[in-house]
Motif scaffolding. Structure first.
Motif, mmCIF file in Angstrom:
data_model
loop_
_atom_site.group_PDB
_atom_site.id
_atom_site.type_symbol
_atom_site.label_atom_id
_atom_site.label_comp_id
_atom_site.label_asym_id
_atom_site.label_seq_id
_atom_site.Cartn_x
_atom_site.Cartn_y
_atom_site.Cartn_z
ATOM 1 N N UNK A 190 16.481 -6.728 2.736
ATOM 2 C CA UNK A 190 15.362 -5.639 2.851
ATOM 3 C C UNK A 190 14.659 -5.968 2.206
ATOM 4 N N UNK A 191 15.437 -6.175 0.681
ATOM 5 C CA UNK A 191 14.354 -5.977 -0.834
ATOM 6 C C UNK A 191 13.071 -7.552 -0.543
ATOM 7 N N UNK A 192 13.686 -8.440 -0.176
ATOM 8 C CA UNK A 192 12.367 -9.170 0.085
ATOM 9 C C UNK A 192 11.730 -9.074 1.195
ATOM 10 N N UNK A 193 12.216 -8.201 2.086
ATOM 11 C CA UNK A 193 11.207 -7.716 3.017
ATOM 12 C C UNK A 193 10.336 -7.457 2.153
ATOM 13 N N UNK A 194 10.779 -5.858 1.654
ATOM 14 C CA UNK A 194 9.853 -5.005 1.424
ATOM 15 C C UNK A 194 9.084 -6.337 -0.203
ATOM 16 N N UNK A 195 9.630 -7.084 -0.401
ATOM 17 C CA UNK A 195 8.448 -7.712 -2.306
ATOM 18 C C UNK A 195 7.259 -8.208 -0.988
ATOM 19 N N UNK A 196 7.559 -9.361 0.124
ATOM 20 C CA UNK A 196 6.490 -9.620 0.715
ATOM 21 C C UNK A 196 5.216 -8.351 1.010
ATOM 22 N N UNK A 197 5.660 -7.684 1.899
ATOM 23 C CA UNK A 197 4.709 -6.297 2.069
ATOM 24 C C UNK A 197 4.338 -5.815 0.685
ATOM 25 N N UNK A 198 4.794 -5.932 -0.127
ATOM 26 C CA UNK A 198 4.070 -5.059 -0.892
ATOM 27 C C UNK A 198 2.723 -6.078 -1.997
ATOM 28 N N UNK A 199 3.686 -7.690 -1.739
ATOM 29 C CA UNK A 199 1.951 -8.641 -1.781
ATOM 30 C C UNK A 199 1.332 -8.424 -0.907
ATOM 31 N N UNK A 200 1.902 -8.055 0.603
ATOM 32 C CA UNK A 200 0.473 -7.433 1.165
ATOM 33 C C UNK A 200 -0.309 -6.558 1.409
ATOM 34 N N UNK A 201 0.313 -5.827 0.687
ATOM 35 C CA UNK A 201 -0.965 -4.355 0.452
ATOM 36 C C UNK A 201 -1.694 -4.404 -0.836
ATOM 37 N N UNK A 202 -2.916 -4.012 -0.339
ATOM 38 C CA UNK A 202 -3.558 -3.708 -2.366
ATOM 39 C C UNK A 202 -3.099 -2.724 -2.714
ATOM 40 N N UNK A 203 -2.825 -1.789 -2.376
ATOM 41 C CA UNK A 203 -2.065 -0.963 -3.221
ATOM 42 C C UNK A 203 -0.653 -0.595 -2.323
ATOM 43 N N UNK A 204 -0.018 -1.150 -3.410
ATOM 44 C CA UNK A 204 1.856 -0.991 -2.671
ATOM 45 C C UNK A 204 2.591 1.120 -2.855
ATOM 46 N N UNK A 205 1.893 1.590 -3.025
ATOM 47 C CA UNK A 205 1.969 2.980 -2.481
ATOM 48 C C UNK A 205 1.755 3.574 -1.596
ATOM 49 N N UNK A 206 1.116 3.261 -0.858
ATOM 50 C CA UNK A 206 0.942 3.280 0.213
ATOM 51 C C UNK A 206 1.556 2.474 1.380
ATOM 52 N N UNK A 207 2.980 1.574 0.814
ATOM 53 C CA UNK A 207 3.624 1.724 1.408
ATOM 54 C C UNK A 207 5.016 2.040 1.816
ATOM 55 N N UNK A 208 5.003 2.475 2.958
ATOM 56 C CA UNK A 208 6.490 3.265 3.350
ATOM 57 C C UNK A 208 7.850 3.179 3.681
ATOM 58 N N UNK A 209 8.495 3.156 3.131
ATOM 59 C CA UNK A 209 10.117 3.227 3.593
ATOM 60 C C UNK A 209 10.157 2.925 4.871
ATOM 61 N N UNK A 210 9.888 3.380 5.828
ATOM 62 C CA UNK A 210 10.356 3.327 7.504
ATOM 63 C C UNK A 210 9.323 2.470 7.778
ATOM 64 N N UNK A 281 -12.679 -2.673 -0.382
ATOM 65 C CA UNK A 281 -12.479 -2.932 -2.271
ATOM 66 C C UNK A 281 -10.692 -1.628 -2.029
ATOM 67 N N UNK A 282 -9.869 -2.986 -2.603
ATOM 68 C CA UNK A 282 -8.382 -2.446 -3.267
ATOM 69 C C UNK A 282 -7.612 -2.090 -1.815
ATOM 70 N N UNK A 283 -7.528 -2.368 -0.434
ATOM 71 C CA UNK A 283 -7.197 -3.485 0.873
ATOM 72 C C UNK A 283 -6.106 -4.585 0.524
ATOM 73 N N UNK A 284 -5.018 -4.796 1.074
ATOM 74 C CA UNK A 284 -4.811 -6.164 0.922
ATOM 75 C C UNK A 284 -4.517 -6.717 2.143
ATOM 76 N N UNK A 285 -3.816 -7.396 2.766
ATOM 77 C CA UNK A 285 -3.380 -8.701 3.443
ATOM 78 C C UNK A 285 -3.920 -7.737 5.115
ATOM 79 N N UNK A 286 -3.208 -6.359 5.107
ATOM 80 C CA UNK A 286 -3.020 -5.917 6.554
ATOM 81 C C UNK A 286 -3.969 -5.150 6.281
ATOM 82 N N UNK A 287 -5.004 -4.975 6.448
ATOM 83 C CA UNK A 287 -6.547 -4.498 6.378
ATOM 84 C C UNK A 287 -6.476 -3.169 7.500
#
Length: 304
Positions: A190-210, A281-287
């Motif tokens: 899951x750590x790998x999935x989390x790393x991929x998603x953090x790169x996909x988000x412009x603001x990784x703080x919006x990425x929830x554990x769920x 602005x500030x938004x990543x790949x999965x807008x």
């Protein structure tokens, strides 16, 4: 004989979560278990061309129809925010074969041309005509090709950080290396999935554990990891390009997309005769997932 011993449920749950996060070997998860966790009252399944397709049909039945297509590693859940925000649109979203709860098709075929043909079969089965198509990443690459080959069916097109020829990162070329493809079929903590998603988000703080857990769980659905590898191995230049798109098109792009930069959005607008551009602005790949209200508001205005 030794006495039996069972870990307390709280301890066992912690151990399971910790292993899912870092464990080197991640076994497949049965689709039946995932369906109990990731379906709701609107979920439906239908057989199309050797695939048991999971989809949801939500919104007013007499409203304009929007078919929403997700990207690589993703599922129909990525459009949750749009469904909540689009009050006057009938949203039909689906898990493409090889992803989400749909899982693999019987032919184990995954390519852009396959997905275009599959989408046409899906629309015919549900008797969908005069539709709008929204696609992110892989879904965008499928969407604009579908708009070219089935222009009589598509009245409007929305491209959200859409793919052109390249759908995966340059590092994903390793998937096409002989013998290497064995590794991502099983070594996907899951750590790998989390790393991929953090790169996909412009603001990784919006990425929830769920959200991370959902992406990871559905990636482990039996057959899905092999499908991603097969897709990477079968991506090739298409015999047509976006200049052949004739329907009105809204290009929506997160400006902090490192994999598919905003210059590609401008290229789409230059190539498509009736296209307009909206960037975030500030938004990543999965807008649409990271900024659902802003992107859905622009989409609804375009559709109406």
């Amino acid at each position: 004989m030794y006495p039996s011993f069972q870990l307390p449920s709280s301890v066992a749950g912690f151990a399971q979560e910790n292993y899912a996060e870092w464990g080197p070997f991640q076994p497949d998860i049965p689709g039946s278990w995932l369906e109990r966790r990731y379906t709701d009252d609107t979920s439906k399944f239908i057989e199309i061309d050797g695939a048991r397709v999971h989809y949801r049909d939500e919104g007013p039945s007499d409203a304009p129809v929007l078919v929403a297509l997700h990207g690589v590693y993703s599922s129909l859940h990525t459009w949750n925010g749009w469904v909540n925000a689009l009050d006057a649109v009938r949203v039909i979203r689906l898990d493409l074969p090889g992803f989400g709860l749909t899982g693999p098709n019987t032919g184990r075929e995954y390519s852009l041309s396959y997905y275009v043909d599959f989408l046409n079969a899906f629309c015919e089965t549900l008797e969908l005509e005069d539709i709008a198509v929204a696609g992110n990443s892989l879904g965008g690459a499928v969407g604009w090709r579908f708009a070219v080959t089935h222009d009589q069916r598509v009245r409007k097109l929305l491209l959200l950080n859409a793919g052109r020829q390249r759908l995966l990162s340059p590092e994903a070329r390793l998937l096409t290396t002989p013998w290497f493809d064995f590794v991502p079929r099983y070594y996907t903590p899951r750590a790998t999935t989390r790393a991929i998603l953090r790169d996909a988000y412009g603001d990784p703080t919006k990425l929830s554990a769920d959200v991370v857990r959902r992406y990871h769980d559905l990636l482990l659905r039996a057959g899905n990891r092999r499908a991603v590898i097969t897709l990477a191995q079968n991506v090739s230049p298409a015999p047509f390009d976006p200049t052949a798109v004739t329907c009105p098109t809204l290009v929506q792009w997160g400006e902090r997309d490192d994999g598919l930069p905003p210059s590609l959005a401008e290229q789409f607008v230059d190539e498509i005769s009736d296209a307009r551009l909206r960037t975030y602005p500030g938004v990543g790949h999965v807008s649409m997932e990271e900024a659902p209200v802003e992107t859905a508001t622009d989409a609804e205005a375009f559709l109406q």
